[in-house]
Design a protein around this motif. Sequence first.
Motif, PDB file in Angstrom:
ATOM      1  N   GLN A   1       0.971   5.118  -8.845  1.00 18.50           N
ATOM      2  CA  GLN A   1       2.410   5.097  -8.550  1.00 18.50           C
ATOM      3  C   GLN A   1       3.083   6.391  -9.003  1.00 18.50           C
ATOM      4  O   GLN A   1       3.921   6.956  -8.288  1.00 18.50           O
TER       5      GLN A   1
ATOM      6  N   ASP B   1       4.989   8.888  -6.487  1.00 18.19           N
ATOM      7  CA  ASP B   1       6.383   9.304  -6.695  1.00 18.19           C
ATOM      8  C   ASP B   1       6.488  10.829  -6.768  1.00 18.19           C
ATOM      9  O   ASP B   1       7.435  11.422  -6.237  1.00 18.19           O
TER      10      ASP B   1
ATOM     11  N   TYR C   1      -3.885  -4.340  -7.832  1.00 23.19           N
ATOM     12  CA  TYR C   1      -2.445  -4.317  -7.515  1.00 23.19           C
ATOM     13  C   TYR C   1      -2.017  -2.951  -6.947  1.00 23.19           C
ATOM     14  O   TYR C   1      -1.058  -2.860  -6.182  1.00 23.19           O
TER      15      TYR C   1
ATOM     16  N   VAL D   1      -1.191  -2.855  -3.325  1.00 26.62           N
ATOM     17  CA  VAL D   1       0.165  -3.260  -2.935  1.00 26.62           C
ATOM     18  C   VAL D   1       1.088  -2.054  -3.031  1.00 26.62           C
ATOM     19  O   VAL D   1       1.884  -1.776  -2.125  1.00 26.62           O
ATOM     20  N   ARG D   2       0.964  -1.321  -4.118  1.00 26.89           N
ATOM     21  CA  ARG D   2       1.803  -0.119  -4.297  1.00 26.89           C
ATOM     22  C   ARG D   2       1.559   0.868  -3.150  1.00 26.89           C
ATOM     23  O   ARG D   2       2.503   1.451  -2.603  1.00 26.89           O
TER      24      ARG D   2
ATOM     25  N   ASN E   1       0.368   0.265  -0.128  1.00 28.08           N
ATOM     26  CA  ASN E   1       0.898  -0.263   1.139  1.00 28.08           C
ATOM     27  C   ASN E   1       2.405  -0.094   1.203  1.00 28.08           C
ATOM     28  O   ASN E   1       2.958   0.269   2.243  1.00 28.08           O
ATOM     29  N   GLU E   2       3.060  -0.374   0.077  1.00 25.89           N
ATOM     30  CA  GLU E   2       4.524  -0.225   0.056  1.00 25.89           C
ATOM     31  C   GLU E   2       4.945   1.221   0.317  1.00 25.89           C
ATOM     32  O   GLU E   2       6.012   1.477   0.861  1.00 25.89           O
ATOM     33  N   ALA E   3       4.083   2.143  -0.080  1.00 24.55           N
ATOM     34  CA  ALA E   3       4.396   3.560   0.138  1.00 24.55           C
ATOM     35  C   ALA E   3       3.927   4.020   1.513  1.00 24.55           C
ATOM     36  O   ALA E   3       4.045   5.206   1.853  1.00 24.55           O
ATOM     37  N   GLY E   4       3.367   3.099   2.300  1.00 23.45           N
ATOM     38  CA  GLY E   4       2.937   3.440   3.654  1.00 23.45           C
ATOM     39  C   GLY E   4       1.646   4.250   3.703  1.00 23.45           C
ATOM     40  O   GLY E   4       1.390   4.956   4.681  1.00 23.45           O
TER      41      GLY E   4
ATOM     42  N   THR F   1      -5.062   2.516   3.154  1.00 24.65           N
ATOM     43  CA  THR F   1      -5.850   1.922   2.063  1.00 24.65           C
ATOM     44  C   THR F   1      -7.183   1.409   2.584  1.00 24.65           C
ATOM     45  O   THR F   1      -7.317   1.078   3.757  1.00 24.65           O
TER      46      THR F   1
END
Length: 210
Positions: free
Chosen positions: A16, A20, A42, A45-46, A48-51, A54
Amino acid sequence: MKSIVVLISGSGSNLQAIIDACSSGFIPGRISAVIANKANAYGLVRANEAGLSTQVLSHKTYKDREQYDIALADAIDQHQPDLVVLAGFMRILTPAFVQRYHGRLLNIHPSLLPKYQGLHTHQRAIDNNDSEHGCSVHFVTDELDGGPVVLQAKVPVFSDDDAESLAERVHEQEHRIYPLVVRWFCQNRLQQHADQARLDGQVLAANGYA
Ligand code: GAR
């Protein structure tokens, strides 16, 4: 812009921090893929959320470490990365894998290397009554947690610490130093020469940049 592949096994808080730092432009690079050896990491998930792209490559479906590492390298090479970042990737890598990515394979380890190679580093620091502990970013070599250190950060150990409180303090520093080292690499300022790490051409001390 440099292409980065990140390997994870768990929470992905370092991933993450790097996501960022790429988004803000602090790291002049982009994450081409995140690969996990565990489907429930997990960090996926991070990602995927950032597009981000994976992939899960479970070590359980391979007959031995060599076969897994060959498949892992194939998956990584699909993305032709300049840099491979181990961010809580809890696997010992084969010499062939390490050789293949020589000079472009970084790891973060939760101790002041060469102290506490291996696991349970926070508890070991507490058990030894250490007054300080920390984390290290290093190039990966054949020696487990033994490659040249680029940067370390120290934290105090308090008398009422347990492994969890100490890990939390170390994590904050991990999230600070890992993006910085990745930034240096992506700026072409950081190289590995055999057992040395060099920043701006200067050989770094055994405990990294000071
Ligand atoms: C980090 O503390 C990292 O230093 C450690 O795993 C954690 C992963 O956290 N790595 C090792 O112990 C490697 N030997 P994260 O998944 O939240 O980034």
